[in-house]
Design a protein around this motif. Structure first.
Motif, PDB file in Angstrom:
ATOM      1  N   THR A  93     -20.123  26.122 -19.830  1.00 59.97           N
ATOM      2  CA  THR A  93     -21.301  26.547 -20.578  1.00 59.97           C
ATOM      3  C   THR A  93     -22.544  26.097 -19.850  1.00 59.97           C
ATOM      4  N   THR A 119     -23.949  25.122 -27.988  1.00 63.69           N
ATOM      5  CA  THR A 119     -25.144  24.561 -27.361  1.00 63.69           C
ATOM      6  C   THR A 119     -26.295  24.572 -28.352  1.00 63.69           C
ATOM      7  N   ALA A 138     -24.848  20.351 -25.111  1.00 62.17           N
ATOM      8  CA  ALA A 138     -23.595  21.103 -25.173  1.00 62.17           C
ATOM      9  C   ALA A 138     -22.563  20.185 -25.814  1.00 62.17           C
TER      10      ALA A 138
END
Length: 189
Positions: A93, A119, A138
């Motif tokens: 991510t 996130t 995150a």
């Protein structure tokens, strides 16, 4: 950071990823260097790093750069992916808020054990309206353990220490994740 936990998965025991390489760097609007091998520790490690967490501040956020980054991957993300992918790392991510960037990479064989990736962003610049200061995070479940990574860019210099503390408290209060367990940054393991 070295964790020596093991997690039962199916009929065998899988070790919790115990080697994290965490980087935080205020890049001061600079372009990525040609070679980030040393920054990533690829020249000194034994190749057993499980995850890379890269938090950058002051990534060039001029309007023309931001528009390009919306359409294409930003240059810092690209150089990290180019350098890490040959070693079996994939981008799990990323989160960007103006000049703040957080990247999370993991070895590809850990992907089945990463769940609930989310996130968050919190703007604290200009009273919460501008994202030049603030935090990006995150969170995820890794082998059944909740972890959260927070990258902040806060007011500099000693005379701003109270504002810095207020902004950090604001980030911790505002960053809330969906789910029953570990909803705030500090609720994670």
């Amino acid at each position: 950071m070295v964790c020596r936990r093991q997690v039962a998965v199916g009929a065998y025991v899988t070790p919790f990823p115990d080697r994290l390489h965490i980087i935080t760097w205020n890049v001061g609007s600079a372009m990525p260097p040609d070679d980030i091998t040393t920054l990533l520790g690829l020249n000194v490690g034994d190749g057993n790093t499980d995850m890379y967490i890269i938090g950058l501040q002051e990534v060039n956020s001029m309007i023309n750069k931001r528009l390009k980054d919306v359409l294409f991957t930003d240059q810092w993300s690209e150089v990290c992916m180019e350098r890490l992918s040959p070693f079996g790392y994939v981008l799990v991510t990323s989160q960007r808020m103006q000049g703040l960037l957080l990247l999370v990479f993991a070895k590809y064989f850990h992907l089945p054990f990463l769940r609930g990736v989310q996130t968050e962003t919190t703007r604290t610049g200009l009273g919460g309206y501008w994202g030049n200061k603030g935090g990006v995070s995150a969170r995820m479940m890794v082998f059944g353990h909740s972890i959260c990574f927070l990258n902040c860019h806060l007011p500099a210099h000693m005379e701003n220490h109270e504002e810095r503390m207020e902004d950090f408290e604001s980030i911790l209060q505002q960053q809330q994740f969906e789910g029953q367990a570990a909803t705030g940054v500090l609720d994670h393991e």
